[in-house]
Write a protein that holds these residues in place. Sequence first.
Motif, PDB file in Angstrom:
ATOM      1  N   GLY A  30       0.856  -1.183   0.000  1.00 22.19           N
ATOM      2  CA  GLY A  30       0.000   0.000   0.000  1.00 22.19           C
ATOM      3  C   GLY A  30       0.885   1.222   0.000  1.00 22.19           C
ATOM      4  O   GLY A  30       2.083   1.132   0.284  1.00 22.19           O
TER       5      GLY A  30
ATOM      6  N   LYS B 133      -4.465   5.909   4.071  1.00 22.16           N
ATOM      7  CA  LYS B 133      -5.777   5.266   3.947  1.00 22.16           C
ATOM      8  C   LYS B 133      -5.651   3.761   3.683  1.00 22.16           C
ATOM      9  O   LYS B 133      -6.588   3.004   3.923  1.00 22.16           O
ATOM     10  CB  LYS B 133      -6.605   5.923   2.833  1.00 22.16           C
ATOM     11  N   ASP B 134      -4.479   3.311   3.211  1.00 24.68           N
ATOM     12  CA  ASP B 134      -4.257   1.895   2.909  1.00 24.68           C
ATOM     13  C   ASP B 134      -3.817   1.083   4.121  1.00 24.68           C
ATOM     14  O   ASP B 134      -3.791  -0.141   4.059  1.00 24.68           O
ATOM     15  CB  ASP B 134      -3.176   1.746   1.825  1.00 24.68           C
TER      16      ASP B 134
END
Length: 141
Positions: free
Chosen positions: A88, A92-93
């Motif tokens: 990621g 947000k990941d």
Amino acid sequence: MILKIDRFKEIDDGTIGRFTLLRDDEILLSGFCLEPAGGDTTTPNLDRRMPAGIYSVAWHKSPRFKMTMPLLFNESVSRERYILIHAGNYPKDTQGCILLGSEYNNQGVFNSKATLSRFLELTKGGNFRVEIENRLQTKNL
């Protein structure tokens, strides 16, 4: 093997660290990692980083990622918190987990899939521990 993570910088909604994968004194792989923002907590489901400390690793078959990946735990942070090391790029990941990359900036880490792939080649199915330290610079507000 030991995966050492030195957290050194807070960014918007995330924490950047340097990682080094060692076997004895030999560096097998190094780069940067991204974790959720602080403060450190043992409470699950908050998308916050786990406390600095020493963690064991179990290999977990992730239905979401469709692969087997390292799951971190210790006496304070249970396996059921599902802290994984995965690919990621942005805060947000993270979803409470640790993302690996070869480069970073104030938005996140990059070249994550390639870095994770190399990390898994070196560690797959093996035993290693994770040591996390906080050496954070205070964010300028």
